[in-house]
Structures are given as structure tokens and as C-alpha cells.
Design a protein around this motif. Sequence first.
Motif, mmCIF file in Angstrom:
data_model
loop_
_atom_site.group_PDB
_atom_site.id
_atom_site.type_symbol
_atom_site.label_atom_id
_atom_site.label_comp_id
_atom_site.label_asym_id
_atom_site.label_seq_id
_atom_site.Cartn_x
_atom_site.Cartn_y
_atom_site.Cartn_z
ATOM 1 N N ALA A 190 0.827 -1.211 0.000
ATOM 2 C CA ALA A 190 0.000 0.000 0.000
ATOM 3 C C ALA A 190 0.862 1.262 0.000
ATOM 4 N N GLU A 191 0.262 2.383 -0.439
ATOM 5 C CA GLU A 191 1.003 3.636 -0.514
ATOM 6 C C GLU A 191 0.321 4.706 0.346
ATOM 7 N N VAL A 192 1.140 5.668 0.744
ATOM 8 C CA VAL A 192 0.682 6.675 1.705
ATOM 9 C C VAL A 192 0.966 8.058 1.148
ATOM 10 N N ILE A 193 0.057 8.983 1.395
ATOM 11 C CA ILE A 193 0.325 10.372 0.989
ATOM 12 C C ILE A 193 0.215 11.276 2.208
ATOM 13 N N GLY A 194 0.952 12.379 2.177
ATOM 14 C CA GLY A 194 0.857 13.316 3.298
ATOM 15 C C GLY A 194 1.268 14.703 2.852
ATOM 16 N N ALA A 195 0.649 15.712 3.475
ATOM 17 C CA ALA A 195 1.013 17.086 3.146
ATOM 18 C C ALA A 195 2.183 17.503 4.027
ATOM 19 N N VAL A 196 3.145 18.199 3.444
ATOM 20 C CA VAL A 196 4.186 18.803 4.275
ATOM 21 C C VAL A 196 4.074 20.313 4.175
ATOM 22 N N SER A 197 4.522 20.972 5.249
ATOM 23 C CA SER A 197 4.369 22.417 5.296
ATOM 24 C C SER A 197 5.704 23.125 5.436
ATOM 25 N N PHE A 218 5.910 6.291 0.290
ATOM 26 C CA PHE A 218 5.348 7.482 0.912
ATOM 27 C C PHE A 218 5.540 8.666 -0.037
ATOM 28 N N HIS A 219 4.444 9.378 -0.298
ATOM 29 C CA HIS A 219 4.483 10.542 -1.185
ATOM 30 C C HIS A 219 4.165 11.797 -0.389
ATOM 31 N N ALA A 220 5.131 12.704 -0.318
ATOM 32 C CA ALA A 220 4.881 13.976 0.368
ATOM 33 C C ALA A 220 4.481 15.017 -0.666
ATOM 34 N N LEU A 221 3.554 15.873 -0.277
ATOM 35 C CA LEU A 221 3.085 16.908 -1.197
ATOM 36 C C LEU A 221 3.156 18.261 -0.511
ATOM 37 N N LEU A 222 3.883 19.188 -1.125
ATOM 38 C CA LEU A 222 3.892 20.551 -0.599
ATOM 39 C C LEU A 222 3.064 21.416 -1.525
ATOM 40 N N VAL A 223 2.010 21.992 -1.005
ATOM 41 C CA VAL A 223 1.182 22.884 -1.805
ATOM 42 C C VAL A 223 1.661 24.311 -1.539
ATOM 43 N N ASP A 224 2.202 24.954 -2.580
ATOM 44 C CA ASP A 224 2.590 26.354 -2.418
ATOM 45 C C ASP A 224 1.318 27.184 -2.592
ATOM 46 N N ASN A 225 0.838 27.721 -1.474
ATOM 47 C CA ASN A 225 -0.437 28.445 -1.499
ATOM 48 C C ASN A 225 -0.244 29.946 -1.720
ATOM 49 N N GLY A 226 0.975 30.349 -2.035
ATOM 50 C CA GLY A 226 1.217 31.767 -2.328
ATOM 51 C C GLY A 226 1.376 32.618 -1.083
ATOM 52 N N VAL A 227 1.157 32.021 0.092
ATOM 53 C CA VAL A 227 1.302 32.799 1.320
ATOM 54 C C VAL A 227 2.286 32.108 2.282
ATOM 55 N N LEU A 228 3.248 31.398 1.684
ATOM 56 C CA LEU A 228 4.318 30.799 2.486
ATOM 57 C C LEU A 228 5.403 31.854 2.738
ATOM 58 N N ILE A 266 -0.822 11.401 -8.481
ATOM 59 C CA ILE A 266 0.249 10.508 -8.028
ATOM 60 C C ILE A 266 -0.251 9.078 -8.146
ATOM 61 N N LYS A 267 0.375 8.337 -9.021
ATOM 62 C CA LYS A 267 -0.110 6.969 -9.261
ATOM 63 C C LYS A 267 0.852 5.966 -8.652
ATOM 64 N N PRO A 268 0.385 5.206 -7.671
ATOM 65 C CA PRO A 268 1.228 4.143 -7.121
ATOM 66 C C PRO A 268 1.625 3.177 -8.230
ATOM 67 N N LYS A 269 2.806 2.564 -8.055
ATOM 68 C CA LYS A 269 3.403 1.751 -9.121
ATOM 69 C C LYS A 269 2.498 0.616 -9.622
ATOM 70 N N GLU A 278 -4.865 2.386 -5.751
ATOM 71 C CA GLU A 278 -5.118 3.725 -5.213
ATOM 72 C C GLU A 278 -4.236 3.945 -3.977
ATOM 73 N N ILE A 279 -4.010 5.213 -3.648
ATOM 74 C CA ILE A 279 -3.357 5.500 -2.371
ATOM 75 C C ILE A 279 -4.353 5.186 -1.248
ATOM 76 N N GLU A 280 -3.855 4.509 -0.207
ATOM 77 C CA GLU A 280 -4.779 4.052 0.831
ATOM 78 C C GLU A 280 -4.763 4.871 2.110
ATOM 79 N N PHE A 281 -3.576 5.476 2.398
ATOM 80 C CA PHE A 281 -3.440 6.127 3.697
ATOM 81 C C PHE A 281 -3.083 7.605 3.576
#
Length: 513
Positions: free
Chosen positions: A212-219, A239-249, A310-313, A317-320
Motif C-alpha cells: 500500500a502507498e501513503v500520501i501526506g502534506a508537508v508544510s 510514501f508521497h509527500a506533497l507541498l502545496v505552495d499556497n502563495g502565502v508561504l 500521483i499513481k502508485p506503481k 489507489e493511495i490508501e493512507f
Amino acid sequence: TILVLDFGSQYSHLITRRLREFNIYAEMLPCTQKISELSWKPKGVILSGGPYSVYEEGAPHVDHAVFELGVPILGICYGMQELAWINGKQVARGEKREYGPATLNVVDQDSPLFVGVNHSRVWMSHGDKLHGLPTGYKVIATSDNSPFCGIAHESKFIYGIQFHPEVTHSTLGKIVLKNFAVDICHARQNWTMENFIDTEIQRIRQLVGPTAEVIGAVSGGVDSTVASKLMTEAIGDRFHALLVDNGVLRLNEAAIVKQTLCDGLGINLTVVDASDEFLDKLKGVTDPEKKRKIIGNTFIHVFEREAAKIKPKDGKEIEFLLQGTLYPDVIESISFKGPSQTIKTHHNVGGLLEDMKLKLIEPLRELFKDEVRHLGELLGIPHDLVWRHPFPGPGIAIRVLGEVTRSQVEIARKADHIYIEEIKKAGLYNKISQAFACLLPVKSVGVMGDQRTYEQVIALRAIETSDFMTADWFPFDHDFLKKVASRIVNEVDGVARVTYDITSKPPATVEWE
Ligand code: XMP
């Protein structure tokens, strides 16, 4: 493990905290916990203090099965009154509330609970008190105002104390807790951060399974970075980390995070620049709560969209979903108390779970902030990141008062950068709990060279706090403030005046919005 049953005292979580300082693991649950529903057997039980009176209708009472576990029990303040209430109802309203220091007078020198603490200062905070001994108990300590400051039922190993051993004002209080846990309950002192890393990695691997694969937001903050590094240690690139640049970082934040997390820590990170999307939605909005809602909702929307890319290999689907929830947040949600008033709605990613049908994974949910920092150091996360000040989810949007535009954000960012740089240079960063610059939506007259200027105002904020619930402003010396003000006005276009915020929390909050 020691079980702490929480009756809602503001100090309850400190009980687990103190025990951990002695490497004893404790878990806190609400006082209403059914013992038959526990999946583990505690070595001992602590009943916390609480704001109620045991004899009032509707006052919380412990599941009587606690007394059938056959393990030692320690009742603190309300917890002691609960013991007395159950065993003969010897509790009455005191003539006056007792709040403050008292001296502990141990009358039973053989009591294992009070080894090494006689005549120490203890902290009292109670209205009710015992007016007699419950059946089977004896007095083991007194204080000037409390003839029943400590009581014991020796054959059953049940103890009650009127004071709060968990607060630091009780100078040797943590020794009392240790005596109870180690000498009376025989709890093991084997809880260390190194053990924690190993067991947590094993736990994550078991939970996630082999594919299984995991995704998480980093700040860019410490919690999400530590949680991500732990996940990477456990399951690598699944594990896939995602940083969303929201323009107010913060200034250059996305690039810095990418470098530190990807290049430095080997975390599988994707950075998404969604700044236009966020800033578009923020156009014309000045209300702070609206800004928070827009940023929170847009975040969920962008995160879901980008996560879907983000497509697991193996085509699954991403589960966590990884979340960097800390123990204080957990306590907040399990604590035995009525709903507290919302002062500000804090941004979180809770909404993602329902929408994306993800299972939650929270490797830090047992840790306090300083423990997360310690863990971060052990995982090799750079010192500066581990000790970074907290940064709010809505970011600079709530530090640009009034409408948030790209140019306003740019001004606030630059001023903030200079301010933090000077704080670090002066060796003050770790003495301050949080510092930042705010851009005020007012213009003020100034003079630069021979020219009249009419530009905006920057307000600097720096606070010291232990829990962010109350805070004091930081007493910088005047030369420091002079230097920062001069640099900001000279280096940041659009700013003609700098002020320093000297309000504590309460009545002000930390952020300006
Ligand atoms: P206040 O302003 O409530 O701030 O005294 C206390 C702490 O919380 C942070 N804060 C936030 N954090 N989303 C967050 O993630 C928010 O909307 C938010 N508002 C305030 C603030 O920076 C301080 O550390």
C-alpha cells in the motif's frame, strides 16, 4: 503502561508528561472509559483532578471495574475525592478554596509514595476537601490546611493526594509520581525515543502492509517533516509527500523545503505551485475567518486534485493519509470537558479523510512537541528546521491585514525575512517562541532623503510562551529594535514605519488576525 483517567483538570496531560520524563509510558483516557473495553491491562491507574464536585448531580465517576483490576491506584485532588466518595462519601465543600503553595508533612515515614519528598513544597488547587477518612484508609501526609493531604489503603495499594504532583510548582511532585509508578506499580522505565523510532517503524510497516502507498502534506514545519521522515524510513518511496505552495508561504519557502526534504532527507516530495489559485480566491477578502476558510477549502481541493495525479506503481489507489497530529491535539479531542469556545478556526486537513476515503496514519500522536523535536534530531533533520517557530496554516494571509495580494504578501515576506535574520544573528531565535512581521493596511507619512513618503506600516511581534494559550511579548533591547526597523524601512519598498507589538495574550492573540 500506566493508565491516566482524566476528569478534566487543566493539568491532566502533565501527569503523562512527567512520567515520560522517567521513561515510563502512560496513556491518558477520559474518566468515563469502560475498563472492559480496554485492550491492555495497566500496571497502575491514576485518577486526575477535575473542575467538578463529586457530590454534585452529573459529576463524572469512574467505572467501578477499575477497583477490580487489582492494580495500584492514585487519586489526585478530585481523584482522591472520588476514592473517598466511593468509600463512605467523606467529602464536603471547603470553607474557602485553597489555591497555591503548601508544605507537605509526611506522617507515615514508611509510605513508599512519599520517599524523598518530606517537607517539600506542593501545589494546591481545590475547593472541596475530605472531612474524614474513608473506610480502610489511613493518613500518610498532612499540610497546614489539609489534615488529609495524603491517604492510603495499604493492603489494596490505593493512594489519594490532595495536591497536584504534576505541576512544576510542586517541587518534588514528579518524584511522587515516579514513586507510585515505579516502586508501587512496578512499571518499567524503558520508554526512550530510540525505542520509539524502532517500534513506530515496525508499527507503520505492519499497518501499511507490503504494497500500500501513503500520501501526506508537508508544510516546512517540524511536525510534518518529522512524520514524513519517519514514513520514509518505514516504507521509502511508497510514501508521497506533497507541498502545496499556497502563495502565502514564507520567503523562498517552497524552494528551501524542496532542497531540505528531497535532497537532504531523501523524502519523495512533489511541490505544487498553486499560488495563483489561492491568491485569486483571496481577492477582495478582508475578513480573517473568511481567509482561513478559503485557504482551508482551497487546500483540500488542490491536495485532492494533485494527489490523484500521483499513481502508485502497481496501479492501486493511495490508501493512507499521513497526519502529523501531536499528543496535545489528541488530548484536546479526548479530554473530559464541555465544548470550548472557538476563538479562531485552525486550519487542518480533516476534510480530506471523508472525501478521499483514506485511512489515517498518525505516527506522532503519542508525542509532545519537545519530544517531536528530539525525534527530529535523532532522525537527522537539520537543527534549524527542528527548532523552527510554528507557522500558521493560512500563513502570511493572516499577517497581511486587509486584502491579500501578491505585492502585499511580498512586502510582509521581505520584512519578516529581515526580522528573523536579525533575531538569529543576535542569538535570540531559540529564546523566542514565535516571531513574525505583520503588514498593516494603513498608510503613514514619512520622510526619506528630502522626499515626503506615504507608505505602509509593519508591526513586529515576538512572544514567549510554553503552550500558546497565554503569551508574553519578548523584551528586545532597544538597539536591536532600532536595527531591525532601520533595515526594514531601508530595504523593503512600500514600508515607511515599523512598530513593535507590546500586548500579551490575553487580551491579544498571537496572530493579528
Ligand atoms: P493565536 O493567534 O490563536 O495563535 O493566539 C496561537 C498559535 O496558533 C497559531 N495559529 C494558527 N495555526 N492555523 C494554524 O495552523 C490557523 O488558522 C492559526 N491561527 C493561529 C499561531 O501562529 C500561534 O502559534
